[in-house]
Design an enzyme around this catalytic site. Structure first.
Site: not given
Length: 289
Positions: A38, A102, A126
């Protein structure tokens, strides 16, 4: 159904490999580095074009929460742009996509479990990179499921359960944060949930939460790990609760990131175990190894 899973060694990918045996109508192909990387534009599209699956499960991700604070370009490349590329390539061959996300897309200021339509407001790099991935997937492929999960653990890879058992091998006490609350979730349950949704025959398109039932702090999580391990004759330690301030990290964490998973359970008829059950399953396997 022909499924392509990005990644081979992550917790969810390895759990999909194990739980896939329960779904004989699914042909599951795992493609990881170097073929599908990726971080490298174009590699995902080439793999998807070669295999031409019915469904792509994007299980690969940049998951180093603290390192992302100093590597934002890498986090956004893998979790954001690459997720969009995977979704777009899947759409071009007529495939749906399941994108994993998430609880860290939320800021942690809520006082009740987060629902899918609550506003995202990540407080670290993140989390922001995962929001970017969600947005790109939605734009690139209308046949998508975005599944947000939390505090993932399993018998595989690196995770909190394995860390606690390792620390208890040579420590009598561990100091663990007690003012962050979430839902420890077994990757094996996530894998089974993904395959249940994939084979349900129901139309895709939407965002779902998938987290174990109940909630706990990291300190309560650790105490449960040691209670189960001790009962099996495995390593154990005393847990001393501390505040977030007592364990500073590069990336801030949401204080409360409990997810309401009722929509997924109702839509797909899947009962997600309570967190204590899923933790006990993982600890039993690790202690018996």
């Amino acid at each position: 159904m022909k499924i392509l899973v990005t990644g081979t060694d992550g917790q969810v990918a390895r759990s999909l490999r194990e739980r896939g045996a329960q779904f004989p109508d699914c042909e599951i192909n795992f493609v990881g580095r170097p073929e599908l990387d990726l971080a490298r534009p174009g590699s995902a599209a080439a793999a998807i074009e070669r295999l031409r699956p019915d469904l792509v499960v994007n299980a690969a991700a940049y998951t180093a929460v603290d390192l992302a604070e100093t590597e934002p370009e890498a986090a956004f490349r893998i979790n954001g742009d690459a997720a969009g590329e995977v979704a777009r390539a899947a759409h071009e061959v007529g495939a749906a996509i399941i994108q994993l996300s998430t609880d860290y897309v939320f800021d942690g200021t809520a006082t009740a479990p987060y629902r899918e339509d609550d506003k995202t407001a990540p407080i670290n790099v993140y989390g922001r990179s995962k929001v970017a991935g969600e947005e790109q997937v939605r734009s690139a492929n209308p046949e998508h499921l975005i599944i947000r999960t939390s505090w993932v653990h399993s018998p595989f890879g690196r995770n909190f359960v394995k860390t606690m058992l390792r620390l208890a091998e040579d420590r009598d006490e561990v100091r663990i944060v007690a003012d962050q609350v979430g839902c420890p979730t077994n990757a094996l349950d996530i894998a089974e949930g993904i395959l249940t949704a994939a084979t349900s025959g129901k139309g895709s398109g939407g965002t779902y939460h998938f987290a174990a039932g109940g909630q706990c702090s990291w300190a309560e999580f650790a105490a449960e790990i040691f209670a189960v391990s001790s009962g099996l004759g495995g390593p154990t330690a005393d847990v001393t609760p501390i505040s977030t301030a007592g364990f500073p990290t590069a990336a801030p964490r949401p204080r409360y990131s409990v997810l309401d998973s009722s929509r997924f359970q109702q839509e797909f008829g899947f009962v997600i175990p309570r967190w204590q059950e899923s933790v006990a399953e993982v600890v039993r396997r690790l202690v018996s190894e």
